[in-house]
Structure formats: structure tokens, C-alpha cells
Write a protein that holds these residues in place. Structure first.
Motif, mmCIF file in Angstrom:
data_model
loop_
_atom_site.group_PDB
_atom_site.id
_atom_site.type_symbol
_atom_site.label_atom_id
_atom_site.label_comp_id
_atom_site.label_asym_id
_atom_site.label_seq_id
_atom_site.Cartn_x
_atom_site.Cartn_y
_atom_site.Cartn_z
ATOM 1 N N SER A 1 0.722 -1.171 -0.118
ATOM 2 C CA SER A 1 -0.077 0.049 0.068
ATOM 3 C C SER A 1 0.790 1.379 -0.032
ATOM 4 N N SER A 2 2.231 1.114 -0.286
ATOM 5 C CA SER A 2 2.928 2.377 -0.519
ATOM 6 C C SER A 2 4.251 2.162 -1.372
ATOM 7 N N ASP A 3 4.787 3.132 -1.636
ATOM 8 C CA ASP A 3 5.928 2.917 -2.509
ATOM 9 C C ASP A 3 7.229 2.935 -1.775
ATOM 10 N N HIS B 1 7.911 4.350 7.292
ATOM 11 C CA HIS B 1 7.323 6.043 7.108
ATOM 12 C C HIS B 1 8.521 6.763 7.722
ATOM 13 N N LYS C 1 12.479 3.930 -0.082
ATOM 14 C CA LYS C 1 12.380 3.664 -1.523
ATOM 15 C C LYS C 1 13.419 2.653 -1.795
ATOM 16 N N GLU D 1 -3.300 2.396 -3.044
ATOM 17 C CA GLU D 1 -2.741 3.377 -2.515
ATOM 18 C C GLU D 1 -1.602 3.821 -3.525
ATOM 19 N N LYS D 2 -0.377 4.291 -2.917
ATOM 20 C CA LYS D 2 0.788 4.714 -3.482
ATOM 21 C C LYS D 2 1.732 3.657 -3.929
ATOM 22 N N ASN E 1 2.339 2.964 -7.627
ATOM 23 C CA ASN E 1 3.448 3.789 -8.341
ATOM 24 C C ASN E 1 4.550 2.808 -8.935
ATOM 25 N N CYS F 1 -7.355 3.461 -7.334
ATOM 26 C CA CYS F 1 -6.082 4.037 -7.185
ATOM 27 C C CYS F 1 -5.187 4.460 -8.421
ATOM 28 N N TYR G 1 -4.359 8.464 -9.266
ATOM 29 C CA TYR G 1 -3.029 9.031 -9.600
ATOM 30 C C TYR G 1 -3.026 9.457 -11.169
#
Length: 112
Positions: free
Chosen positions: A8-10, A14, A21, A45-46, A49, A78, A82
Motif C-alpha cells: 500500500s506504499s511505494d 514511514h 524507497k 494506494e501509493k 506507483n 488508485c 493518480y
């Protein structure tokens, strides 16, 4: 055993975006080399990407999908949010009911 990764994230973590990354890059490179592979990787989500060719471990995702048969699912809501639905080069555009069904069918779902 069938298992699914839920991304759910790139980034991983956090605290520090650059470190996160790098960790995500390393995760997918090492996963492509691992003996055990998931049946699915779900991106929300992100996380969507990561399916863009600019992602540093894009080649690893291609290998997972094409060489190992891992199904990469990208949340259509999503992608639309984006504005990248037409830009992803790996994975399949998916709906929430399909994503839910995959998670229900998996013996284990691991959130990254």
C-alpha cells in the motif's frame, strides 16, 4: 501454501522516504531471487506507483510476473486517482471485489 503480498506504499516504513524507497527496491529484487514466491501481489494506494517503468526494481516485478507467474493486481480506483492507469507496464488493472477474493483465497496475506 498460497500467500499474497499487500503493498500500500511505494516505500517500506514511514520514517525516511529515501531509505524506504531503497528498502522497497531491495525487497522486490530479493523476492525475484527467492525460492518461494507469492501467488499474488496486490498494489493499492501509493503502491500502484511501483508498477511504473520508473520504479528502480521494475525489472524484478517483470521477472516475477512473466517468469514466475506471480499475478500483480493494481487497484483501478488508485490508478485513476493518480492518473496512471495507462502508464503501468506490468500487472493487471483490478477491482476491489477481485482483490478481496484473492485475499480470501490466500492462506496468508502479508502487508508490506
Amino acid at each position: 501454501m498460497s500467500f499474497t503480498y499487500f503493498v500500500s506504499s511505494d516505500t517500506i516504513g514511514h520514517q525516511d522516504p529515501e531509505l524506504g524507497k531503497r528498502l522497497m527496491h531491495s525487497f522486490f529484487l530479493k523476492l525475484s531471487e527467492a525460492a518461494e514466491k507469492p501467488s499474488h501481489i496486490v498494489f493499492l494506494e501509493k503502491g500502484v506507483n511501483l508498477l511504473l517503468p520508473e520504479f528502480s526494481a521494475f525489472d524484478a516485478l517483470e521477472i516475477l510476473e512473466k517468469d514466475w507467474g506471480v499475478t500483480l493486481l493494481a487497484c483501478v480506483t488508485c490508478l485513476d486517482y493518480y492518473g496512471i492507469k495507462d502508464k503501468i507496464k506490468v500487472g493487471k488493472v483490478s477491482t476491489m471485489p477481485e482483490i478481496i477474493a484473492v485475499m480470501h483465497q490466500s492462506a496468508k496475506v502479508i502487508h508490506i
